[in-house]
Write a protein that holds these residues in place. Structure first.
Motif, PDB file in Angstrom:
ATOM      1  N   TYR A  93      60.137   5.347  42.924  1.00 33.50           N
ATOM      2  CA  TYR A  93      60.038   4.793  41.573  1.00 33.50           C
ATOM      3  C   TYR A  93      60.207   5.886  40.533  1.00 33.50           C
ATOM      4  CZ  TYR A  93      58.458   1.261  38.254  1.00 33.50           C
ATOM      5  OH  TYR A  93      58.398   0.331  37.236  1.00 33.50           O
ATOM      6  N   ASP A  94      61.016   5.599  39.538  1.00 37.54           N
ATOM      7  CA  ASP A  94      61.222   6.506  38.410  1.00 37.54           C
ATOM      8  C   ASP A  94      60.222   6.106  37.324  1.00 37.54           C
ATOM      9  OD1 ASP A  94      62.062   7.714  36.001  1.00 37.54           O
ATOM     10  OD2 ASP A  94      64.167   7.692  36.632  1.00 37.54           O
ATOM     11  N   LEU A  95      59.135   6.881  37.201  1.00 39.07           N
ATOM     12  CA  LEU A  95      58.081   6.532  36.258  1.00 39.07           C
ATOM     13  C   LEU A  95      58.556   6.585  34.805  1.00 39.07           C
ATOM     14  CD1 LEU A  95      55.079   8.429  37.903  1.00 39.07           C
ATOM     15  CD2 LEU A  95      55.514   5.965  37.910  1.00 39.07           C
ATOM     16  N   LYS A  96      59.413   7.548  34.475  1.00 45.11           N
ATOM     17  CA  LYS A  96      59.900   7.671  33.093  1.00 45.11           C
ATOM     18  C   LYS A  96      60.759   6.473  32.702  1.00 45.11           C
ATOM     19  CE  LYS A  96      59.663  12.657  33.028  1.00 45.11           C
ATOM     20  NZ  LYS A  96      60.393  13.913  33.118  1.00 45.11           N
ATOM     21  N   ALA A  97      61.638   6.054  33.613  1.00 46.23           N
ATOM     22  CA  ALA A  97      62.526   4.923  33.327  1.00 46.23           C
ATOM     23  C   ALA A  97      61.824   3.583  33.561  1.00 46.23           C
ATOM     24  CB  ALA A  97      63.782   5.006  34.188  1.00 46.23           C
ATOM     25  N   GLY A  98      60.717   3.612  34.325  1.00 42.58           N
ATOM     26  CA  GLY A  98      59.975   2.380  34.587  1.00 42.58           C
ATOM     27  C   GLY A  98      60.689   1.431  35.529  1.00 42.58           C
ATOM     28  N   ARG A  99      61.384   2.008  36.532  1.00 40.49           N
ATOM     29  CA  ARG A  99      62.116   1.146  37.468  1.00 40.49           C
ATOM     30  C   ARG A  99      62.282   1.856  38.818  1.00 40.49           C
ATOM     31  NH1 ARG A  99      66.588   3.037  34.096  1.00 40.49           N
ATOM     32  NH2 ARG A  99      67.984   4.212  35.437  1.00 40.49           N
ATOM     33  N   PRO A 100      62.573   1.081  39.857  1.00 42.66           N
ATOM     34  CA  PRO A 100      62.830   1.693  41.177  1.00 42.66           C
ATOM     35  C   PRO A 100      64.064   2.588  41.103  1.00 42.66           C
ATOM     36  CG  PRO A 100      62.474  -0.665  41.394  1.00 42.66           C
ATOM     37  CD  PRO A 100      62.601  -0.377  39.917  1.00 42.66           C
ATOM     38  N   ARG A 101      64.127   3.515  42.047  1.00 43.05           N
ATOM     39  CA  ARG A 101      65.287   4.407  42.133  1.00 43.05           C
ATOM     40  C   ARG A 101      65.724   4.494  43.596  1.00 43.05           C
ATOM     41  NH1 ARG A 101      64.072   9.161  44.573  1.00 43.05           N
ATOM     42  NH2 ARG A 101      61.906   9.829  44.615  1.00 43.05           N
ATOM     43  N   ARG A 102      66.839   5.127  43.808  1.00 42.52           N
ATOM     44  CA  ARG A 102      67.325   5.353  45.168  1.00 42.52           C
ATOM     45  C   ARG A 102      66.723   6.635  45.723  1.00 42.52           C
ATOM     46  NH1 ARG A 102      70.820   1.828  46.789  1.00 42.52           N
ATOM     47  NH2 ARG A 102      72.151   0.699  45.368  1.00 42.52           N
ATOM     48  N   LEU A 103      66.587   6.697  47.037  1.00 42.71           N
ATOM     49  CA  LEU A 103      66.172   7.930  47.695  1.00 42.71           C
ATOM     50  C   LEU A 103      67.279   8.959  47.584  1.00 42.71           C
ATOM     51  CD1 LEU A 103      64.694   6.340  50.933  1.00 42.71           C
ATOM     52  CD2 LEU A 103      63.372   7.676  49.276  1.00 42.71           C
ATOM     53  N   THR A 104      66.914  10.208  47.397  1.00 44.61           N
ATOM     54  CA  THR A 104      67.917  11.273  47.412  1.00 44.61           C
ATOM     55  C   THR A 104      68.310  11.534  48.866  1.00 44.61           C
ATOM     56  OG1 THR A 104      66.342  13.085  47.644  1.00 44.61           O
ATOM     57  CG2 THR A 104      66.839  12.343  45.382  1.00 44.61           C
ATOM     58  N   SER A 105      69.403  12.233  49.062  1.00 43.31           N
ATOM     59  CA  SER A 105      69.820  12.536  50.437  1.00 43.31           C
ATOM     60  C   SER A 105      68.792  13.432  51.130  1.00 43.31           C
ATOM     61  CB  SER A 105      71.216  13.155  50.472  1.00 43.31           C
ATOM     62  OG  SER A 105      71.228  14.369  49.770  1.00 43.31           O
ATOM     63  N   ASP A 106      68.180  14.366  50.400  1.00 41.87           N
ATOM     64  CA  ASP A 106      67.149  15.220  50.988  1.00 41.87           C
ATOM     65  C   ASP A 106      65.911  14.414  51.387  1.00 41.87           C
ATOM     66  OD1 ASP A 106      68.714  17.494  50.777  1.00 41.87           O
ATOM     67  OD2 ASP A 106      67.767  18.175  48.908  1.00 41.87           O
ATOM     68  N   GLU A 107      65.531  13.445  50.555  1.00 43.78           N
ATOM     69  CA  GLU A 107      64.387  12.583  50.894  1.00 43.78           C
ATOM     70  C   GLU A 107      64.690  11.756  52.142  1.00 43.78           C
ATOM     71  OE1 GLU A 107      62.501  11.883  46.430  1.00 43.78           O
ATOM     72  OE2 GLU A 107      64.068  10.529  47.158  1.00 43.78           O
ATOM     73  N   ARG A 108      65.899  11.234  52.212  1.00 46.03           N
ATOM     74  CA  ARG A 108      66.290  10.450  53.390  1.00 46.03           C
ATOM     75  C   ARG A 108      66.256  11.316  54.650  1.00 46.03           C
ATOM     76  NH1 ARG A 108      68.452   5.628  53.335  1.00 46.03           N
ATOM     77  NH2 ARG A 108      69.868   6.079  55.040  1.00 46.03           N
ATOM     78  N   THR A 109      66.729  12.547  54.552  1.00 47.35           N
ATOM     79  CA  THR A 109      66.698  13.464  55.689  1.00 47.35           C
ATOM     80  C   THR A 109      65.261  13.740  56.108  1.00 47.35           C
ATOM     81  OG1 THR A 109      68.787  14.470  55.019  1.00 47.35           O
ATOM     82  CG2 THR A 109      67.362  15.767  56.484  1.00 47.35           C
ATOM     83  N   PHE A 110      64.370  13.989  55.141  1.00 47.49           N
ATOM     84  CA  PHE A 110      62.960  14.225  55.427  1.00 47.49           C
ATOM     85  C   PHE A 110      62.341  13.014  56.121  1.00 47.49           C
ATOM     86  CE2 PHE A 110      58.571  13.484  54.061  1.00 47.49           C
ATOM     87  CZ  PHE A 110      57.939  14.586  54.643  1.00 47.49           C
ATOM     88  N   LEU A 111      62.554  11.842  55.580  1.00 49.72           N
ATOM     89  CA  LEU A 111      61.974  10.619  56.151  1.00 49.72           C
ATOM     90  C   LEU A 111      62.527  10.338  57.547  1.00 49.72           C
ATOM     91  CD1 LEU A 111      61.973   8.450  52.926  1.00 49.72           C
ATOM     92  CD2 LEU A 111      59.949   9.357  54.111  1.00 49.72           C
ATOM     93  N   ALA A 112      63.795  10.642  57.760  1.00 53.45           N
ATOM     94  CA  ALA A 112      64.413  10.417  59.071  1.00 53.45           C
ATOM     95  C   ALA A 112      63.741  11.258  60.155  1.00 53.45           C
ATOM     96  CB  ALA A 112      65.908  10.700  59.010  1.00 53.45           C
ATOM     97  N   GLU A 113      63.148  12.405  59.775  1.00 50.41           N
ATOM     98  CA  GLU A 113      62.425  13.238  60.743  1.00 50.41           C
ATOM     99  C   GLU A 113      61.267  12.487  61.394  1.00 50.41           C
ATOM    100  OE1 GLU A 113      60.969  17.113  59.578  1.00 50.41           O
ATOM    101  OE2 GLU A 113      62.429  17.157  57.935  1.00 50.41           O
ATOM    102  N   TRP A 114      60.733  11.500  60.690  1.00 48.64           N
ATOM    103  CA  TRP A 114      59.532  10.809  61.152  1.00 48.64           C
ATOM    104  C   TRP A 114      59.842   9.433  61.734  1.00 48.64           C
ATOM    105  CZ3 TRP A 114      56.506  14.623  61.531  1.00 48.64           C
ATOM    106  CH2 TRP A 114      56.579  15.669  60.613  1.00 48.64           C
ATOM    107  N   GLN A 115      61.113   9.162  61.972  1.00 48.90           N
ATOM    108  CA  GLN A 115      61.480   7.914  62.640  1.00 48.90           C
ATOM    109  C   GLN A 115      61.231   8.086  64.129  1.00 48.90           C
ATOM    110  OE1 GLN A 115      65.558   7.486  60.944  1.00 48.90           O
ATOM    111  NE2 GLN A 115      64.851   5.430  60.430  1.00 48.90           N
ATOM    112  N   LEU A 116      60.584   7.119  64.720  1.00 49.33           N
ATOM    113  CA  LEU A 116      60.346   7.164  66.163  1.00 49.33           C
ATOM    114  C   LEU A 116      61.596   6.721  66.884  1.00 49.33           C
ATOM    115  CD1 LEU A 116      56.800   5.587  66.589  1.00 49.33           C
ATOM    116  CD2 LEU A 116      57.432   7.979  66.787  1.00 49.33           C
TER     117      LEU A 116
END
Length: 147
Positions: A112-135
C-alpha cells in the motif's frame, strides 16, 4: 525454499479469563511474527518499502488447541504463496515447544502506498524476497525450514 520462523514471547496480558491465550491476542502474536518477516528481515536485506505500507486484506485463523501463557513462546512458521503482482498470501503455523500445532492462519497481504492512499504493485526486489519464503513441495514434505 522453506518457512521463516519467528519466536514470539507470550505475555501475561495475552491470557483470557480461562488462563489461555485469548483468540484476539493470538492474531496479534501472528502479526508480530509477520512484522519480523516483512519489516525486520526485509529491512536487513535492504528492502524498506514493505515497512512503509502493507495492509491485510483478509485474515482467517483456525484454532487447534488452547495455548497456556506458561508455554512462554509461540513459534510461528510463515511461508508465502499465491505471489501476484499486487498481493500475496502468508500462511502461518503456530506451535509451542513440545506441543502440536496450536493454530494455523492465512493473510492476504497488499502493498500500500500511504501517501497516495491506494494499493501499489510489488517491486521486483520485494517479489524476489517474498519468493525466498515460498514452500516447495519437496521442502514442505521433508520438513526443511529456512531461518
Amino acid at each position: 525454499m522453506g518457512a521463516f520462523v519467528a519466536d514470539v514471547p507470550l505475555r501475561w496480558s495475552d491470557m483470557d479469563a480461562f488462563g489461555h491465550v485469548n483468540h484476539a491476542r493470538t492474531v496479534t502474536l501472528l502479526e508480530e511474527a509477520r512484522v519480523e518477516l516483512l519489516f525486520t528481515e526485509a529491512g536487513r536485506q535492504g528492502l524498506l518499502g514493505m515497512a512503509e505500507g502493507m495492509v491485510v486484506a483478509r485474515l482467517a485463523v483456525d484454532y487447534r488447541i488452547p495455548v497456556a501463557h506458561s508455554a512462554g513462546t509461540l513459534q510461528v512458521r510463515l511461508s508465502v504463496r499465491d505471489l501476484k503482482s499486487a498481493s500475496f498470501v502468508i500462511d502461518y503455523s503456530a506451535s509451542t515447544s513440545g506441543s502440536a500445532e496450536v493454530a494455523t492462519a492465512e493473510t492476504v497481504m497488499v502493498p500500500y502506498d500511504l501517501k497516495a492512499g491506494r494499493p501499489r504493485r510489488l517491486t521486483s526486489d520485494e517479489r524476489t524476497f517474498l519468493a525466498e519464503w515460498q514452500l516447495t513441495l519437496a521442502a514442505s514434505e521433508a520438513g526443511h525450514d529456512h531461518a
